[in-house]
Design an enzyme around this catalytic site. Structure first.
Site, short mmCIF file in Angstrom:
data_model
loop_
_atom_site.label_atom_id
_atom_site.label_comp_id
_atom_site.label_asym_id
_atom_site.label_seq_id
_atom_site.Cartn_x
_atom_site.Cartn_y
_atom_site.Cartn_z
N GLY A 222 0.95 -1.19 -0.18
CA GLY A 222 0.15 0.06 -0.03
C GLY A 222 0.93 1.16 -0.04
O GLY A 222 1.82 1.60 -0.91
N GLY A 225 4.70 1.14 -0.08
CA GLY A 225 5.42 0.87 -1.29
C GLY A 225 5.36 -0.57 -1.61
O GLY A 225 4.36 -1.48 -1.51
N GLY A 251 -2.36 -2.62 -7.13
CA GLY A 251 -1.67 -3.73 -7.06
C GLY A 251 -1.48 -4.26 -8.40
O GLY A 251 -0.61 -4.62 -9.04
N ASP A 252 -2.70 -4.01 -9.35
CA ASP A 252 -2.64 -4.51 -10.75
C ASP A 252 -1.72 -3.67 -11.43
O ASP A 252 -0.76 -4.20 -12.32
CB ASP A 252 -3.95 -4.52 -11.36
CG ASP A 252 -5.13 -5.20 -10.51
OD1 ASP A 252 -4.55 -6.27 -9.96
OD2 ASP A 252 -6.11 -4.83 -10.38
N1 LIG Z 1 -1.40 5.77 -0.41
C1 LIG Z 1 -0.56 5.37 -1.54
N2 LIG Z 1 0.35 6.09 -1.78
C2 LIG Z 1 1.47 5.93 -2.63
N3 LIG Z 1 1.57 4.54 -3.32
C3 LIG Z 1 0.62 3.88 -3.01
C4 LIG Z 1 -0.55 3.84 -2.00
N4 LIG Z 1 -1.26 2.99 -2.05
C5 LIG Z 1 -0.76 2.11 -3.09
N5 LIG Z 1 0.43 2.75 -3.52
C6 LIG Z 1 1.31 2.14 -4.62
O1 LIG Z 1 0.78 0.87 -5.41
C7 LIG Z 1 1.19 -0.33 -4.84
C8 LIG Z 1 0.02 -1.47 -4.64
O2 LIG Z 1 -0.86 -1.24 -3.75
P1 LIG Z 1 -1.65 -2.21 -2.71
O3 LIG Z 1 -0.42 -2.73 -1.81
O4 LIG Z 1 -2.66 -1.52 -2.17
O5 LIG Z 1 -2.04 -3.11 -3.94
P2 LIG Z 1 -3.49 -4.01 -3.61
O6 LIG Z 1 -3.89 -4.30 -2.33
O7 LIG Z 1 -2.85 -5.52 -4.37
O8 LIG Z 1 -4.33 -3.55 -4.73
P3 LIG Z 1 -5.51 -3.89 -5.47
O9 LIG Z 1 -5.96 -5.37 -5.01
O10 LIG Z 1 -6.65 -3.12 -5.34
O11 LIG Z 1 -5.03 -4.08 -6.88
C9 LIG Z 1 1.96 -0.48 -3.58
O12 LIG Z 1 2.94 -1.40 -3.70
C10 LIG Z 1 2.43 1.19 -3.93
O13 LIG Z 1 3.70 1.23 -4.70
O1 LIG Z 2 -12.59 -9.91 -5.89
P1 LIG Z 2 -11.10 -10.01 -6.75
O2 LIG Z 2 -11.06 -10.84 -7.93
O3 LIG Z 2 -10.17 -10.37 -5.66
O4 LIG Z 2 -11.05 -8.49 -6.87
C1 LIG Z 2 -11.71 -7.82 -7.98
C2 LIG Z 2 -11.24 -6.32 -8.17
O5 LIG Z 2 -11.59 -5.94 -6.55
O6 LIG Z 2 -9.95 -6.39 -8.16
C3 LIG Z 2 -9.70 -5.33 -9.19
C4 LIG Z 2 -8.58 -4.32 -8.31
O7 LIG Z 2 -7.51 -4.96 -7.96
C5 LIG Z 2 -10.94 -4.74 -9.60
O8 LIG Z 2 -10.96 -4.17 -10.75
C6 LIG Z 2 -11.82 -5.62 -9.08
O9 LIG Z 2 -13.30 -5.26 -8.73
#
Ligand SMILES: Nc1ncnc2c1ncn2[C@@H]1O[C@H](COP(=O)(O)OP(=O)(O)OP(=O)(O)O)[C@@H](O)[C@H]1O
Ligand SMILES: O=P(O)(O)OC[C@@]1(O)O[C@H](CO)[C@@H](O)[C@@H]1O
Length: 314
Positions: A222, A225, A251-252
């Protein structure tokens, strides 16, 4: 070429609110509808960066048609596997301060034949791929070992495989030995059975996951980083966002950024963090383009076995 496979895609509806008050009636300040699902988002980022990408996904019902229609203006190449049940819709509530609340539907069950058709189509397309990205949750009733089967199919087609999922599906996929795992902290915690307390523990946990057969582990953290544990070493990358508008899909974007920069080592991590932090500055599930990156803002440090950080030159 990079192929993504998303067994449980979604129509992402993001509703903007001043503030979320449980139990109250809210008047939305705006609504965005985006094509969604983790692998779909990865393919959107790759396409926007002019990297050849194909998104393989099941589509069903009106929602499935809308999802495919929304991908057309972004020029994302899609291999649709038609299914009987409607594609799910996921809801995101975004408050003015950037707080994001997500409500994801489980996703209608696919029949055994439809799951098999998805795997077969992936196997065909993956013969042309360098990487296959298998991402997101599995639809209701789908066997937990489905991703493990996709890992084997993609490997059999000669591609490297990255997996970003959660729960039992992630644990089973891990056992199939993917080349890359991209969990966030919650997913790593679930996988390991304990929550790492600090960066040193995140690195140790990721190393333990690697020792069970995964090539590299990219842990997204998040706002803090991301941490990459690879063959040679481990690196931590961080960058500030100027304004957080929606964290959905960060994250994507990070995973796509990592693969765009070669899918290995500290420079790939730098790109992952630049893409992740750019994604959170955009509304809804909008994905960043190369022009929206601030790569020079990313700081990379090497992390040793004891969790000590060593800055690297930018
Ligand atoms: N508040 C923030 N400020 C700066 N960078 C951020 C922030 N939130 C996320 N990031 C960047 O985005 C990357 C992915 O974020 P995160 O860890 O929230 O992914 P995630 O939980 O897999 O997200 P999602 O499932 O929605 O795709 C982090 O590694 C960081 O580099
Ligand atoms: O329910 P899952 O498959 O874990 O996550 C789905 C989802 O939250 O992931 C993407 C963001 O990473 C969105 O486009 C989508 O709505």
């Amino acid at each position: 070429m990079i192929v993504t496979v998303t067994p449980n895609p979604s129509l992402d509806r993001s509703v903007l609110l001043d503030r979320l008050d449980r139990g109250e009636v809210h008047r939305a300040g705006g609504v965005h509808v985006d094509p969604g699902g983790k692998g779909v988002n990865v393919a959107r980022v790759l396409t926007a960066a002019d990297h050849s990408a194909v998104a393989v996904l099941p589509t069903g019902g009106v929602e499935g048609n809308s999802l495919a229609e929304l991908l057309a203006p972004e020029a994302v190449s899609v291999v649709e596997v038609p299914v009987e049940a409607a594609t799910r819709s996921n809801l995101t509530l975004v408050e003015a301060d950037g707080t994001t609340t997500k409500i994801n539907e489980p996703g209608n069950a696919l029949t055994t034949g439809e799951l098999e058709a998805l795997r077969t189509r992936l196997g065909e397309v993956a013969t042309r791929a360098r990487w296959v990205v298998a991402s997101g949750s599995l639809p209701h009733g789908c066997p937990d070992d489905y991703y493990a089967g996709l890992v084997r199919t993609a490997r059999g087609a000669g591609a490297k495989v990255a997996v970003d999922s959660s729960g039992a599906a992630l644990a089973e996929a891990c056992a199939a030995g993917p080349d890359l795992l991209a969990p966030n902290l919650a997913e790593l915690t679930e996988l390991a059975g304990h929550r790492p307390a600090d960066l040193a523990e995140v690195a140790a946990t990721a190393r333990a996951v690697r020792s069970e057969g995964t090539g590299s582990v990219l842990v997204t953290l998040g706002e803090h980083g991301a941490l990459l544990v690879g063959d040679e070493s481990a690196w931590f990358g961080t960058s500030n966002a100027r304004r957080v508008r929606s964290t959905v899909g960060a994250g994507d974007a990070a995973l796509a950024g990592y693969l765009l920069a070669g899918g290995d080592g500290p420079e790939a991590l730098r790109s992952a963090v630049a893409y992740g932090s750019a994604a959170v500055e955009l509304p809804g599930s909008r994905m960043p383009t190369p022009k929206e990156l601030r790569i020079e803002q990313v700081r990379i440090t090497e992390v040793d076995e004891s969790g000590r950080l060593y800055p690297m030159s930018p």
